[in-house]
Design an enzyme around this catalytic site. Structure first.
Site, PDB file in Angstrom:
ATOM      1  N   ARG A   1     -46.240  81.224 -26.133  1.00 55.62           N
ATOM      2  CA  ARG A   1     -45.001  81.621 -25.450  1.00 55.62           C
ATOM      3  C   ARG A   1     -45.192  82.835 -24.564  1.00 55.62           C
ATOM      4  O   ARG A   1     -44.437  83.050 -23.618  1.00 55.62           O
ATOM      5  CB  ARG A   1     -43.865  81.875 -26.459  1.00 55.62           C
ATOM      6  CG  ARG A   1     -42.570  82.301 -25.762  1.00 55.62           C
ATOM      7  CD  ARG A   1     -41.358  82.303 -26.663  1.00 55.62           C
ATOM      8  NE  ARG A   1     -41.544  83.031 -27.880  1.00 55.62           N
ATOM      9  CZ  ARG A   1     -41.588  84.375 -27.975  1.00 55.62           C
ATOM     10  NH1 ARG A   1     -41.451  85.122 -26.900  1.00 55.62           N
ATOM     11  NH2 ARG A   1     -41.766  84.947 -29.141  1.00 55.62           N
TER      12      ARG A   1
ATOM     13  N   TYR B   1     -32.306  73.052  -3.058  1.00 55.48           N
ATOM     14  CA  TYR B   1     -32.429  72.041  -4.110  1.00 55.48           C
ATOM     15  C   TYR B   1     -31.214  72.135  -5.058  1.00 55.48           C
ATOM     16  O   TYR B   1     -30.784  73.248  -5.400  1.00 55.48           O
ATOM     17  CB  TYR B   1     -33.746  72.274  -4.872  1.00 55.48           C
ATOM     18  CG  TYR B   1     -33.811  71.522  -6.157  1.00 55.48           C
ATOM     19  CD1 TYR B   1     -33.848  70.130  -6.166  1.00 55.48           C
ATOM     20  CD2 TYR B   1     -33.808  72.181  -7.386  1.00 55.48           C
ATOM     21  CE1 TYR B   1     -33.870  69.425  -7.356  1.00 55.48           C
ATOM     22  CE2 TYR B   1     -33.845  71.489  -8.578  1.00 55.48           C
ATOM     23  CZ  TYR B   1     -33.873  70.109  -8.549  1.00 55.48           C
ATOM     24  OH  TYR B   1     -33.888  69.415  -9.723  1.00 55.48           O
TER      25      TYR B   1
ATOM     26  N   ASP C   1     -39.057  79.156  -2.113  1.00 59.21           N
ATOM     27  CA  ASP C   1     -39.532  77.990  -2.854  1.00 59.21           C
ATOM     28  C   ASP C   1     -40.486  77.227  -1.924  1.00 59.21           C
ATOM     29  O   ASP C   1     -40.066  76.660  -0.913  1.00 59.21           O
ATOM     30  CB  ASP C   1     -38.311  77.136  -3.251  1.00 59.21           C
ATOM     31  CG  ASP C   1     -38.682  75.918  -4.074  1.00 59.21           C
ATOM     32  OD1 ASP C   1     -39.794  75.393  -3.887  1.00 59.21           O
ATOM     33  OD2 ASP C   1     -37.845  75.464  -4.880  1.00 59.21           O
TER      34      ASP C   1
ATOM     35  N   LYS D   1     -44.462  68.828  -8.637  1.00 60.06           N
ATOM     36  CA  LYS D   1     -44.570  68.045  -7.407  1.00 60.06           C
ATOM     37  C   LYS D   1     -46.013  68.064  -6.901  1.00 60.06           C
ATOM     38  O   LYS D   1     -46.894  67.577  -7.574  1.00 60.06           O
ATOM     39  CB  LYS D   1     -43.558  68.569  -6.393  1.00 60.06           C
ATOM     40  CG  LYS D   1     -42.137  68.760  -6.980  1.00 60.06           C
ATOM     41  CD  LYS D   1     -41.533  67.451  -7.396  1.00 60.06           C
ATOM     42  CE  LYS D   1     -40.096  67.466  -7.873  1.00 60.06           C
ATOM     43  NZ  LYS D   1     -39.521  68.586  -8.545  1.00 60.06           N
TER      44      LYS D   1
END
Ligand code: PLP
Length: 379
Positions: A46, A100, A172, A197
């Site tokens: 984590r 987005y 982004d 992506k």
């Protein structure tokens, strides 16, 4: 090193662990204590610091040309941790009107509940921004190539406007990828990715990334460490493997998208094609000036609207009707029913996302086979 070499060699352990040419998967949640004095340095999945994280962070930082990078469990984990590390109650965000859908929801639904507000502006029109900036504006948020309308906003102006006012510019870079555009070279402070992506490129994991100056990325890492959006080592391994072929994949996809966009633009049943690589696209000059390639994503509309789009989807044999983008399989979708279905219909319309708009993520198939498939489906 040039970018192709960085993809293969940057961040790889030297010497290689156990002489393994390929970085092995360290599927261990915790590691033996080695004297760390800071909580964030204790090796634990984590805390984003296992050997698989460390190698990926160095590789992505090298690709984006930044001091530091960080991977996350998804693009949205990267984006939400980034914004939460930069913003507090009372702060304000300027953002491009056309982000987005998930990012839009975060800015309009979640962050306001924490006392953080956002004003959407047309990031193509710098003369309109100053009127909306406030003394509490902390972030200017844009996308390199917007999804699905593939706009290229006034990126250099965004970075300059933010720098002059002490605002953090966040971009982004998912659709462009560092093969086509490296925002840090243009003055952006933080770069975020849906690594789901192109960076991974195989439609088989969900992942995110953040890159930028060390102090900013460290702050995002601390936030991510607390929120728990770390990437599992096995997903790290797949992302690491996918990255090595990024340059060859993206170049093929850009070339194929350009040819398909040209083919569609000439087709009598096609009413409009959006692709910044086409000369007639309103942002073509920006794309030509800044980008090595115009990307593998395009969108278009048929003269017959949404009904004709659905008919074409049923006839196509190669593109799969599915959301997401950037993988080997060509994917086609109507954003109004998938990625942007969460947006209120009036906002979708304002942004130009009509019900008939079709988004095409060009894969790695032969370009000619794809053109033949569209010819048959439209015929
Ligand atoms: N940014 C862009 C441009 C996207 O297209 C997406 C997902 O479609 C995201 C961010 C969110 O990424 P993820 O689905 O990996 O959380």
């Amino acid at each position: 090193m040039r970018v192709e070499t960085k993809l293969v060699h940057a961040g790889e352990p030297r010497p290689r662990h156990e002489r393994a040419v390929t970085m092995p998967i360290y599927q261990s949640s915790t590691f033996e204590y080695a004297g760390a004095t800071d909580y964030h340095d204790i090796q634990y999945i984590r805390l984003n610091n296992t050997p698989n994280h460390v190698a990926l962070h160095a590789k992505i930082a090298a690709l984006e040309g930044t001091e530091q990078a960080l991977v996350a469990a998804s693009g949205m984990a990267a984006i939400s941790s980034t914004l939460l590390s930069l913003l507090s109650a009372g702060d304000h965000v300027l953002a491009h009107d056309g982000l987005y859908g998930g990012t839009f929801d975060l800015l309009t639904q979640d962050l306001p509940r924490l006392g953080i507000t956002c004003t959407f502006v047309d990031a193509s029109r710098p003369e309109t921004w100053a009127a909306h900036a406030t003394p509490r504006t902390r972030v200017f948020y844009v996308e390199t190539i917007t999804n699905p309308l593939v706009q290229v906003v006034a990126l250099d102006e965004v970075a300059r406007f933010a720098r002059e006012r002490g605002i953090t510019s966040v971009i982004d870079n998912t659709v462009a990828t560092p093969i086509n555009y490296r925002p840090a070279e243009h003055g952006f402070d933080l770069v975020v990715h849906s690594a789901t992506k192109y960076l991974n490129g195989h439609n088989d994991i969900v992942a995110g990334a953040v890159a930028g100056r060390a102090e900013l990325v460290s702050a995002v890492k601390h936030k991510l460490d607390h929120l728990g959006g770390s990437l599992d080592p096995h997903a790290c391994f797949l992302l690491h493997r996918g990255l090595k072929t990024l340059a060859v994949r993206v170049r093929h996809q850009c070339q194929s998208a350009l040819e398909l966009a040209g083919y569609l633009a000439r087709h009598p049943q096609v009413a409009a094609v959006h692709y910044p690589g086409l000369e007639r696209h309103p942002h073509h000059a920006r794309a030509r000036q800044w980008f090595a390639g115009a990307g593998g994503l395009l969108s278009f509309e048929l003269t017959g609207g949404a009904a004709a789009a659905e008919q074409m989807f049923r006839r196509l044999t190669l593109p799969l009707v599915a959301p997401s983008l950037g993988g080997p399989e060509t994917l086609i979708t109507r954003p109004a029913t998938t990625s942007h279905a969460g947006l209120p219909a009036d906002i979708r319309r304002r942004q130009g996302i009509t019900d008939g708009l079709i988004r095409l993520s060009v894969g790695l198939e032969s370009t000619q086979d794809l053109i033949d498939d569209f010819a048959a489906a439209l015929g």
